[in-house]
Design an enzyme around this catalytic site. Structure first.
Site, PDB file in Angstrom:
ATOM      1  N   ASP A  32      73.144  -3.733 116.844  1.00 10.28           N
ATOM      2  CA  ASP A  32      72.396  -2.934 115.878  1.00 10.28           C
ATOM      3  C   ASP A  32      71.920  -1.654 116.555  1.00 10.28           C
ATOM      4  O   ASP A  32      71.776  -1.600 117.778  1.00 10.28           O
ATOM      5  CB  ASP A  32      71.186  -3.716 115.349  1.00 10.28           C
ATOM      6  CG  ASP A  32      70.701  -3.194 114.002  1.00 10.28           C
ATOM      7  OD1 ASP A  32      70.894  -3.890 112.989  1.00 10.28           O
ATOM      8  OD2 ASP A  32      70.131  -2.077 113.959  1.00 10.28           O
ATOM      9  N   ASP A  69      75.900   1.901 118.310  1.00  8.07           N
ATOM     10  CA  ASP A  69      76.575   2.276 117.061  1.00  8.07           C
ATOM     11  C   ASP A  69      77.965   1.635 117.042  1.00  8.07           C
ATOM     12  O   ASP A  69      78.752   1.838 117.969  1.00  8.07           O
ATOM     13  CB  ASP A  69      76.694   3.804 117.012  1.00  8.07           C
ATOM     14  CG  ASP A  69      77.334   4.315 115.724  1.00  8.07           C
ATOM     15  OD1 ASP A  69      77.842   3.502 114.930  1.00  8.07           O
ATOM     16  OD2 ASP A  69      77.316   5.539 115.519  1.00  8.07           O
ATOM     17  N   GLY A  90      67.630 -10.322 112.753  1.00  7.34           N
ATOM     18  CA  GLY A  90      68.213 -11.432 113.493  1.00  7.34           C
ATOM     19  C   GLY A  90      68.322 -12.740 112.740  1.00  7.34           C
ATOM     20  O   GLY A  90      68.661 -13.768 113.332  1.00  7.34           O
ATOM     21  N   LYS A 110      78.762  -7.588 103.658  1.00  2.11           N
ATOM     22  CA  LYS A 110      78.060  -7.292 102.403  1.00  2.11           C
ATOM     23  C   LYS A 110      78.434  -5.913 101.891  1.00  2.11           C
ATOM     24  O   LYS A 110      78.490  -4.954 102.661  1.00  2.11           O
ATOM     25  CB  LYS A 110      76.544  -7.356 102.614  1.00  2.11           C
ATOM     26  CG  LYS A 110      75.739  -7.013 101.363  1.00  2.11           C
ATOM     27  CD  LYS A 110      74.279  -7.366 101.523  1.00  2.11           C
ATOM     28  CE  LYS A 110      73.560  -6.483 102.488  1.00  2.11           C
ATOM     29  NZ  LYS A 110      72.136  -6.889 102.643  1.00  2.11           N
ATOM     30  N   ASP A 137      75.828  -8.036 107.575  1.00  4.58           N
ATOM     31  CA  ASP A 137      74.925  -8.094 106.425  1.00  4.58           C
ATOM     32  C   ASP A 137      74.130  -6.804 106.295  1.00  4.58           C
ATOM     33  O   ASP A 137      73.109  -6.753 105.626  1.00  4.58           O
ATOM     34  CB  ASP A 137      73.977  -9.302 106.578  1.00  4.58           C
ATOM     35  CG  ASP A 137      73.160  -9.569 105.328  1.00  4.58           C
ATOM     36  OD1 ASP A 137      73.711  -9.460 104.219  1.00  4.58           O
ATOM     37  OD2 ASP A 137      71.956  -9.875 105.457  1.00  4.58           O
ATOM     38  N   TRP A 174      70.571 -13.733 110.563  1.00  5.78           N
ATOM     39  CA  TRP A 174      71.942 -14.255 110.590  1.00  5.78           C
ATOM     40  C   TRP A 174      72.308 -14.730 111.993  1.00  5.78           C
ATOM     41  O   TRP A 174      73.088 -15.663 112.152  1.00  5.78           O
ATOM     42  CB  TRP A 174      72.922 -13.189 110.100  1.00  5.78           C
ATOM     43  CG  TRP A 174      73.075 -13.186 108.609  1.00  5.78           C
ATOM     44  CD1 TRP A 174      72.117 -13.498 107.690  1.00  5.78           C
ATOM     45  CD2 TRP A 174      74.256 -12.877 107.869  1.00  5.78           C
ATOM     46  NE1 TRP A 174      72.626 -13.384 106.418  1.00  5.78           N
ATOM     47  CE2 TRP A 174      73.926 -13.003 106.495  1.00  5.78           C
ATOM     48  CE3 TRP A 174      75.539 -12.484 108.223  1.00  5.78           C
ATOM     49  CZ2 TRP A 174      74.853 -12.764 105.478  1.00  5.78           C
ATOM     50  CZ3 TRP A 174      76.471 -12.235 107.206  1.00  5.78           C
ATOM     51  CH2 TRP A 174      76.131 -12.376 105.849  1.00  5.78           C
TER      52      TRP A 174
END
Length: 263
Positions: A68, A84, A50, A149, A109, A52
């Site tokens: 998540d 998902d 958490g 990322k 990320d 971000w």
């Protein structure tokens, strides 16, 4: 030096109350690329633990949603979904929270569990980033922003091209808070395109009018395309050279003669 820098951001995160040293990566990304503006709605994919989400809430002050597979410990002013991002049921839950018009920003990320086999880890990173991009395309508003990322490797350029095809501007950026030995890099996409065409697409068109600049102006599914060096009455095959949020540009790939109306 790498260890010192890692320790610096680790201790700064502890000192400032962030859940992860990665919080500083998002701060630095936003300082450079301005992907989150005040009042924006933000969806963070793969958001646990958490860090971000905390920064996104600070920067936007608006609706912030974390998604998540793991449960995310509550953060004041932030909503979370356990699910998902590849599942349509999760997409529906996201849209229900952010609204049918979509979100202003999508972040990711997330990283795969590392195996130590670089080729495999790189491929898994690209797979995860691709899932994030596909999710972003379903939930972003027109002109929305995206940051994800990825690990650098031989599949990176192909992935960068995928992002480039869906945004007006793209960039690759390594924030200072990333460890110096890390191969991670962030791909930034700004101004999400919702046009019914992409750069490189070809169409056969009749030129029926010219725009104010003297270029041909044609409509493709209601989207304006300006065509260089044509005349009214020509039938041409055009190739899209650039796409903006509200219009596109094209060159003539082949001249096919006159339109039926002009003959």
């Amino acid at each position: 030096m790498a260890r010192d820098r890692r320790d610096y951001y680790y201790h700064q995160a502890k000192e400032e109350g962030y859940r992860s040293r990665a919080s500083f990566k998002l701060k630095q990304i936003n300082e450079r690329h301005h992907i989150i503006n005040r009042g924006d709605s933000v969806v963070d994919l793969g958001a646990a633990p958490g860090g971000w989400l905390q920064v996104a809430k600070e920067l936007s002050g608006g609706k912030v949603l974390g998604v998540d597979l793991q449960r995310i410990e509550p953060i004041e002013g932030v909503e979370t979904i356990q699910g998902d991002i590849n599942a349509e049921s999760t997409i529906k839950k996201i849209i229900k929270i952010v609204g049918a018009k979509g979100t202003d920003v999508v972040l990711c990320d997330a990283a795969p569990n590392l195996s130590g086999n670089w080729s495999y880890d790189h491929a898994r990173s690209i797979e995860l980033a691709t899932s994030a991009l596909e999710c972003a395309k379903k939930i972003l508003k027109p002109k929305g922003n995206f940051a994800v990322k990825v690990f650098q490797g031989d599949m990176f350029n192909d992935y960068l091209q995928q992002v480039r095809e869906n945004f007006v501007k793209t960039a690759a950026y390594s924030p200072k808070a990333s460890r110096s030995q890390s191969a991670e890099i962030y791909v930034i996409g700004k101004k999400f395109l919702t046009a019914p065409l992409r750069k490189g697409d070809e169409f056969v068109m009749d030129i029926e009018e010219l725009g104010s600049s003297g270029d041909g102006a044609v409509l493709i599914e209601g989207f304006v395309v300006f065509v260089k060096e044509v005349e009214v009455g020509e039938k041409v095959r055009i190739k899209i050279t650039d796409v903006k949020p509200n219009f596109a540009f094209a060159d003539v790939a082949e001249r096919l003669g006159k339109t039926e109306k002009s003959e």
